[in-house]
Design an enzyme around this catalytic site. Structure first.
Site, short mmCIF file in Angstrom:
data_model
loop_
_atom_site.label_atom_id
_atom_site.label_comp_id
_atom_site.label_asym_id
_atom_site.label_seq_id
_atom_site.Cartn_x
_atom_site.Cartn_y
_atom_site.Cartn_z
N ARG A 35 5.86 -12.82 9.89
CA ARG A 35 6.51 -11.36 9.34
C ARG A 35 7.83 -11.21 10.18
O ARG A 35 8.26 -12.09 11.06
CB ARG A 35 5.83 -10.34 9.95
CG ARG A 35 5.59 -10.14 11.27
CD ARG A 35 4.49 -9.02 11.54
NE ARG A 35 4.70 -7.73 11.11
CZ ARG A 35 4.04 -6.58 11.06
NH1 ARG A 35 2.75 -6.74 11.59
NH2 ARG A 35 4.29 -5.77 10.68
N GLU B 191 0.78 -1.28 0.04
CA GLU B 191 0.12 -0.11 -0.04
C GLU B 191 0.80 1.22 0.00
O GLU B 191 1.77 1.29 0.86
CB GLU B 191 -1.08 -0.02 1.13
CG GLU B 191 -1.76 1.25 1.26
CD GLU B 191 -2.75 1.16 2.46
OE1 GLU B 191 -3.65 2.24 2.61
OE2 GLU B 191 -2.70 0.62 3.34
N LYS C 83 4.35 1.48 10.09
CA LYS C 83 4.34 2.66 9.14
C LYS C 83 3.91 3.73 10.15
O LYS C 83 4.35 4.83 9.86
CB LYS C 83 3.58 2.45 8.08
CG LYS C 83 3.96 1.53 7.07
CD LYS C 83 3.33 1.50 5.53
CE LYS C 83 3.99 0.77 4.82
NZ LYS C 83 3.04 0.57 3.30
#
Length: 554
Positions: free
Chosen positions: A263, A38, A273
């Protein structure tokens, strides 16, 4: 697709799945992956793991990997982020088979939503966001059906078309999938798949005032691109039933397989983020590319190589289990890489003047020193020597400990690639600080120790007259806490000593014009990289990539 050699790639459960699929000729023997960021921030080291995994799996199996921007949330997305993502993926050494955007499919996604409404699998809901949260239920209690859940198909179609036409205010209506409000998986309790947002989109402008949600968009984008293996991190495991539900309900021509992996969790780092953006906006760092940031652009500016990052991602492996990776693993990857590739040079970080008393005034000698002690193919460079040289302040002590092997009053030390010198006099200022040493050199010791002569210490140096001024930035870990996310305020974990700027450094003459994209080992100091943002010919700036040894715990 990549310059990476994967002939020794370690097996993992995803490689096993793909191998089994190929053996059974599933997907007609095709492997197609994608990296779907994104564009709402800069990529970080966690994304690097996903990039390397997706592109490498395709490469290993003669497949394809797409770069796709999931740009369904224009409030937080920008062209700047998209351009940075492309730079980062390319810098890591990968080439995408195609570049796509979720916004490429907005019309098709809308048509698929209409199809779900016509099938009775979606409805327009007027519940507020707060009401939907209350009605959603809990892990132990089922949800409550909305009063709008049983609208007629015709009414839902009319309302959805009017949502698109802009007749309603933001948040007045949403489109929800009609699944099961009693499902044990909360993600399946009639999730929202479209919402009204009057936000200018960086690609589609103001053509749309309704935008699809990520979970709905992602599976259909994968399908439209013919992706075979949709690889994502474990937080999407509970979303997989919704991924499959959408594709099954629409009876799409292909059905990608979603596979989840753990992850990357790296100590002394954050990869949120939102928190990385906070570091930038509150100026705790100089920007997204600050060399202390775990962003790929920050690592690049610090001097990390794509090869080291790819090696790191391969070393840590791919599993289903969450685990923490020590920062030292990443740092050792770049040390090992630069130990092989980085030419050597001499730099004095905190200069101390040394005058060679028995050296002829105005005389200069030039020595050739190998750029790498084990790699003659890397050549050599010329290093000038004159009457006044500079050494590190730490390489001289008036009252040294027993094991000190450098310069002391009356003692000798070898200058790297040059002579043995002896300290004859120590000059101090009015405050008692040592400001200069007066030494003598032995002409018989150029590059050698005469028989019977033992000099244990070797130090680096530069000629004062020929040296280059430079600023060296000594970067360290941004956080002093191994897991800042566990703190009440992650900012409390910031390392106050994460950056030291040395403005009066002197470099050997060969560094007057640093080679493009070259990292250097400054002997006995660390690995350094010219800062391509701030460095200028008249004012060189070098960033420390990593120290020569891991001294964090000492």
């Amino acid at each position: 697709m990549s310059a990476t050699d994967n002939s020794t790639a370690a097996p993992n459960f995803i490689r096993h799945i793909i191998a089994a699929d190929l053996a059974s000729n599933k997907n007609n023997g095709k492997v197609a992956t994608r990296f779907p960021p994104e564009p709402n921030g800069y990529l970080h080291i966690g994304h690097a793991k996903s990039i390397c995994l997706n592109f490498t799996l395709a490469l290993e199996n003669n497949g394809t990997c797409n770069l796709r921007f999931d740009d369904t949330n224009p409030e937080k997305e920008s062209i700047e982020y998209m351009e940075s993502i492309e730079r980062d993926v390319a810098w890591l050494g990968f080439k995408w088979a195609g570049k796509f955007h979720a916004s490429d499919y907005f019309e098709q996604l809308y048509d698929y939503a209409v199809q779900l409404i016509k099938q009775g699998d979606a409805y327009v809901d007027s519940s507020s966001a707060e009401q939907m949260r209350q009605d959603r239920g809990t892990l132990t209690q089922p949800g409550k059906e909305s009063r709008d859940r049983n609208r007629s198909i015709d009414e839902n179609l009319d309302l959805f078309q009017r949502m698109r036409a802009g007749e309603f205010a933001d948040g007045q209506y949403v489109l929800r999938a009609k699944i099961d409000m009693a499902s044990p998986n909360i993600n399946m309790r009639d999730p929202v798949i479209y919402r009204i947002r009057r936000v200018h989109h960086h690609r589609t402008g103001d053509a749309w005032c309704i935008y699809p949600m990520y979970d709905y968009t992602h599976c259909l984008s994968d399908m439209l691109e013919g992706i075979t293996h949709s690889i994502c991190t474990l937080e999407f495991e509970d979303h997989r039933p919704l991924y499959d539900w959408v594709l099954d309900k629409l009876n799409t021509p292909c059905h990608p397989q979603q596979i989840e992996f753990a992850r990357l969790q790296l100590e002394y780092t954050i990869v949120s983020k939102r928190k990385l953006l906070q570091l930038v906006t509150e100026k705790h760092v100089s920007g997204w590319d600050d060399p202390r940031m775990p962003t790929i652009s920050g690592l690049r500016r610090a001097g990390f190589t794509p090869e080291a990052i790819r090696d790191f991602c391969e070393r840590i492996g791919v599993t289903k289990n969450d685990s923490w990776i020590e920062m030292g693993v990443l740092e050792n990857c770049i040390r090992e890489d630069l130990n092989e590739r980085a030419p050597r040079a001499m730099a004095v970080l905190r200069p101390l003047k040394v005058t060679i008393s028995n050296w002829e005034d105005g005389k200069t000698e030039t020595y050739r020193i190998a750029n790498h002690p084990q790699k003659p193919e890397m050549g050599s460079r010329e290093v000038p020597f004159g009457k006044v040289i500079l050494i590190e302040q730490d390489d001289f002590m008036e009252n040294p400990p027993k094991d000190f092997k450098r310069l002391v009053p009356g003692g000798e030390v070898r200058l790297r690639g040059s002579y043995v010198i002896k300290c004859d006099e120590v000059i101090k200022d009015s405050s008692g600080n040592v400001v200069e040493l007066v030494c003598s050199y032995d002409p018989a010791t150029l590059g050698k120790n005469p028989e019977g002569r033992k000099v244990k210490g070797v130090i680096h140096w530069v000629s004062e007259a020929h040296s280059i001024p430079a600023e060296l930035r000594l970067y360290d870990r941004l956080f002093s806490h191994p897991n800042p996310d566990t703190l009440d305020n992650f900012l409390d974990g910031i390392n106050p000593n994460s950056l030291e700027i040395l403005s009066d450094c002197r470099l050997e003459a060969s560094l007057a014009n640093p080679l493009p994209d070259t990292r250097y080992q400054f002997e006995r100091t660390g690995y350094f990289y010219p800062d391509y943002v701030d460095s200028q010919p008249e004012k060189l700036v070098f960033n420390r990539t990593v120290t020569l040894r891991d001294s964090w715990g000492k």
